[in-house]
Design an enzyme around this catalytic site. Structure first.
Site, short mmCIF file in Angstrom:
data_model
loop_
_atom_site.label_atom_id
_atom_site.label_comp_id
_atom_site.label_asym_id
_atom_site.label_seq_id
_atom_site.Cartn_x
_atom_site.Cartn_y
_atom_site.Cartn_z
N HIS A 60 0.85 -1.18 0.00
CA HIS A 60 0.00 0.00 0.00
C HIS A 60 0.89 1.24 0.00
O HIS A 60 2.03 1.21 0.50
CB HIS A 60 -0.88 0.02 1.25
CG HIS A 60 -2.02 -0.94 1.21
ND1 HIS A 60 -3.26 -0.63 1.71
CD2 HIS A 60 -2.11 -2.20 0.73
CE1 HIS A 60 -4.07 -1.66 1.54
NE2 HIS A 60 -3.39 -2.63 0.96
N GLU A 113 0.83 3.98 1.79
CA GLU A 113 1.24 4.46 3.11
C GLU A 113 2.36 3.60 3.70
O GLU A 113 3.31 4.12 4.28
CB GLU A 113 0.06 4.47 4.09
CG GLU A 113 -1.09 5.36 3.67
CD GLU A 113 -2.18 4.63 2.90
OE1 GLU A 113 -3.35 5.00 3.08
OE2 GLU A 113 -1.86 3.70 2.12
N CYS A 139 -6.78 2.45 4.98
CA CYS A 139 -7.47 1.22 5.39
C CYS A 139 -7.04 0.87 6.82
O CYS A 139 -6.22 1.57 7.43
CB CYS A 139 -7.11 0.08 4.44
SG CYS A 139 -5.38 -0.48 4.61
N CYS A 159 -3.14 0.30 7.14
CA CYS A 159 -2.36 1.54 7.04
C CYS A 159 -2.63 2.46 8.23
O CYS A 159 -1.69 3.08 8.75
CB CYS A 159 -2.65 2.23 5.72
SG CYS A 159 -2.06 1.24 4.30
#
Length: 177
Positions: free
Chosen positions: A67, A69, A97, A100
């Site tokens: 992801h 992040e 999410c 993260c």
């Protein structure tokens, strides 16, 4: 007839800075888009310098952990030389999410500036509020909506194209040559 002049809305230096760094996050999101990934981008800023960048690469790298992040946090931690990113700000094009948001709390990042909300998986206050759960030892200041319309439009465009691509692939499989 004289033209009506609308007064310009003043933008504070902080708002200007938030826009500048969100644009940098959007640049990261566009890299994901070019790979056929959901266009999510992130930058981490420390002392007015970007020290971590990331964009979504889950399908490309074949890992749930890729992801934007998470990638940016890894890079920023390397630059700082610590897992604690206490003096940093994280700019992200889509609300984090649960994974993260948890990483942001764990990294002790004090502020998150997000563009678009994520009504199905957002854990910065939409579905859950991991970033401000009072039971955790760290809470995060959250600013929403910085260039939100632009980021939402990019996501919508991506998903429209994805549906068209998926439909074409499905039709092609159904009609072998």
């Amino acid at each position: 007839m004289a033209k009506k002049i609308r007064p310009r809305q003043e933008i504070s230096p902080q708002e200007q800075q938030d826009i500048k760094y969100m644009k940098a996050a959007i640049t990261q999101a566009k890299k994901a888009y070019k790979l056929g990934e959901v266009p999510i981008g992130c930058v981490i800023v420390y002392e007015d310098k970007i020290i971590g960048r990331g964009y979504n690469r889950r399908n490309t790298d074949k890992t749930t952990l890729a992801h934007a992040e998470i990638t940016a946090i890894k890079k920023a931690s390397k630059v700082i030389g610590d897992w604690r990113l206490e003096g940093c700000k994280l700019y992200v094009t889509l609300e984090p999410c649960q994974m993260c948001a948890g990483a942001i709390v764990q990294a002790r990042i004090p502020e998150v500036i997000m563009a678009a909300e994520s009504p199905k998986s957002g854990c910065g206050g939409t579905v859950l509020d991991i970033l401000n759960n009072p039971d955790f030892n760290h809470q995060v200041t959250v600013k929403r909506g910085v260039l939100g319309a632009e980021c939402s439009a990019l996501l919508k465009e991506f998903f429209v194209e994805l549906r068209i691509r998926n439909k074409a692939e499905k039709e092609q499989k159904g009609n072998p040559g």
